[in-house]
Design a protein around this motif. Structure first.
Motif, PDB file in Angstrom:
ATOM      1  N   SER A  23       0.846  -1.350   0.197  1.00 49.23           N
ATOM      2  CA  SER A  23      -0.243   0.197  -0.268  1.00 49.23           C
ATOM      3  C   SER A  23       0.870   1.558  -0.213  1.00 49.23           C
ATOM      4  N   CYS A  24       0.461   2.263  -0.267  1.00 53.94           N
ATOM      5  CA  CYS A  24       1.024   3.885  -0.645  1.00 53.94           C
ATOM      6  C   CYS A  24       0.846   4.464   0.891  1.00 53.94           C
ATOM      7  N   PRO A  25       2.304   4.861   1.201  1.00 46.36           N
ATOM      8  CA  PRO A  25       2.532   4.806   2.767  1.00 46.36           C
ATOM      9  C   PRO A  25       1.633   6.232   3.180  1.00 46.36           C
ATOM     10  N   HIS A  26       1.074   6.791   2.213  1.00 45.42           N
ATOM     11  CA  HIS A  26       0.910   8.590   2.458  1.00 45.42           C
ATOM     12  C   HIS A  26      -1.123   7.896   2.471  1.00 45.42           C
ATOM     13  N   CYS A  27      -1.505   6.794   2.165  1.00 50.32           N
ATOM     14  CA  CYS A  27      -2.871   6.265   2.571  1.00 50.32           C
ATOM     15  C   CYS A  27      -4.105   5.520   2.486  1.00 50.32           C
ATOM     16  N   ASP A  28      -2.799   4.803   3.022  1.00 49.32           N
ATOM     17  CA  ASP A  28      -3.290   3.226   2.640  1.00 49.32           C
ATOM     18  C   ASP A  28      -4.097   2.877   1.343  1.00 49.32           C
ATOM     19  N   GLN A  29      -3.865   3.116   0.411  1.00 45.21           N
ATOM     20  CA  GLN A  29      -4.097   2.452  -0.959  1.00 45.21           C
ATOM     21  C   GLN A  29      -3.774   1.235  -1.086  1.00 45.21           C
ATOM     22  N   SER A  30      -4.591   0.457  -1.468  1.00 45.02           N
ATOM     23  CA  SER A  30      -3.245  -0.920  -2.798  1.00 45.02           C
ATOM     24  C   SER A  30      -2.910  -0.172  -3.732  1.00 45.02           C
TER      25      SER A  30
ATOM     26  N   SER B 123       2.083   2.359  -8.664  1.00 47.23           N
ATOM     27  CA  SER B 123       2.039   3.856  -8.131  1.00 47.23           C
ATOM     28  C   SER B 123       0.262   3.574  -7.372  1.00 47.23           C
ATOM     29  N   CYS B 124       0.548   4.516  -6.659  1.00 48.40           N
ATOM     30  CA  CYS B 124      -0.302   5.600  -5.970  1.00 48.40           C
ATOM     31  C   CYS B 124      -1.356   6.088  -7.280  1.00 48.40           C
ATOM     32  N   SER B 125      -2.901   6.847  -7.102  1.00 43.90           N
ATOM     33  CA  SER B 125      -3.485   6.884  -8.277  1.00 43.90           C
ATOM     34  C   SER B 125      -3.399   8.629  -6.992  1.00 43.90           C
ATOM     35  N   ASP B 126      -3.176   8.809  -5.891  1.00 41.88           N
ATOM     36  CA  ASP B 126      -3.384  10.267  -5.302  1.00 41.88           C
ATOM     37  C   ASP B 126      -1.361  10.773  -5.380  1.00 41.88           C
ATOM     38  N   HIS B 127      -0.642   9.367  -5.137  1.00 39.57           N
ATOM     39  CA  HIS B 127       0.807  10.606  -4.511  1.00 39.57           C
ATOM     40  C   HIS B 127       1.420   9.852  -5.565  1.00 39.57           C
ATOM     41  N   GLY B 128       1.419   8.679  -6.297  1.00 45.95           N
ATOM     42  CA  GLY B 128       2.322   9.372  -8.026  1.00 45.95           C
ATOM     43  C   GLY B 128       2.819   7.656  -7.957  1.00 45.95           C
TER      44      GLY B 128
HETATM   45 ZN   LIG Z   1      -1.655   7.189  -1.822  1.00 44.60          ZN
END
Ligand SMILES: [Zn+2]
Ligand SMILES: [Zn+2]
Length: 287
Positions: A107-114, A127-132
């Motif tokens: 998961s993304c370290p900023h938002c926990d999305q897979s 990638s994370c769709s919000d954080h790159g």
């Molecule tokens: Zn994220």
């Protein structure tokens, strides 16, 4: 690219013709048979390529000779450079380009999305769709036709570790030219998923290769780090992504001599590694 480096014009000229590329494709396709029945004679090659005019064929073959085609005992064989050209063209121009996506177990370290794995044309990105973009690797379109996306992701993560090991030894993983690591990298581009860590720069003196790399990832193939992960039953991709990734478990302090101290804490174990400014390991100890 250093100023003294230039692309050999002859190489471009030799390949700038359809018949010459056909000759290389034909020789590459003959590789399998060549083990038992040898390479092709002039007349056999001419016939396979489908050129009636032998003097025209001779002219084109001559343009390829030495650099891309070698004549031995009246037979013509392709050089490694020729086979690399064929591989690059075929892998890169594969017709049925599709885009494939899947979420992965990290998961993304900023938002926990897979994180999303996406293979499109020549690139695999995680990638994370919000954080790159957490990771981007060149993977040719042909991979989509033959291998599952899970296999591609798994192999890319393993290749990443091998690439970093190569960089640590000063070898460019793409062209085998001289590569350097330097730290810190001042401004990481916005499209990259930003970890709360210090970045190094990996760059090659001969080719295009240049990218920012989180300093803890430089240690992904270090023997002490591998031993630490193995002792906790962790294997890639845990080393690269998610809560047990090196980036997540490490604190980085820049040192006055231009190097960095990386402190990796995994459960009760702590590993301290000191890097020089060029990314090589000065010393390490457990505590
Ligand atoms: Zn994220
Ligand atoms: Zn290179």
């Amino acid at each position: 690219m250093p100023p003294e480096y230039s692309v050999p014009n002859d190489a471009y000229a030799a390949l700038g013709d359809e018949t010459r590329l056909e000759i290389l494709f034909e020789l590459a396709d003959h590789y399998d048979e060549a083990w038992s029945s040898g390479w092709l004679s002039f007349s056999a090659l001419c016939e396979q390529v489908g050129v009636d005019d032998t003097s025209r064929f001779s002219y084109h073959l001559g343009k390829l000779q030495d650099q891309f085609v070698v004549k031995e005992r009246e037979q013509y064989r392709p050089t490694i450079a020729a086979l690399e050209v064929v591989t690059a063209i075929r892998a890169g121009t594969y017709d049925e380009t599709t885009t494939r996506e899947t979420t992965i177990d990290a998961s993304c370290p900023h938002c926990d999305q897979s994180l999303l794995a996406r293979h499109h044309e020549h690139m695999l990105t995680l990638s994370c769709s919000d954080h790159g973009v957490a990771m981007g690797y060149p993977v040719p379109p042909i991979a989509a036709a033959h291998h599952s996306l899970e296999t591609v992701v798994d192999l890319v993560l393993q290749q990443h570790a091998a690439h970093v090991e190569s960089l640590r030894r000063g070898v460019c993983p793409y062209c085998w030219g001289p590569a350097t690591l330097s730290l810190p990298y001042e401004t990481v581009p916005e499209f990259i998923l930003q970890y709360d860590t210090v970045y190094a720069t990996a760059a090659c003196e001969e080719c295009w290769m240049s990218y920012p790399l989180p300093v803890p990832e430089l240690l992904v193939s270090h023997s002490a780090v591998r031993a630490l992960y193995t002792a906790h039953d962790l294997e890639p991709p845990a080393t690269h992504l998610g809560s047990n990734s090196l980036v997540n478990l490490s604190d980085v302090d820049l040192l006055e001599d231009g190097g960095a101290r990386v402190t990796i804490s995994l459960e009760e174990a702590t590993l301290v590694v000191e890097l020089r400014g060029d990314g090589t390991v000065e010393q390490w100890h457990e505590c």
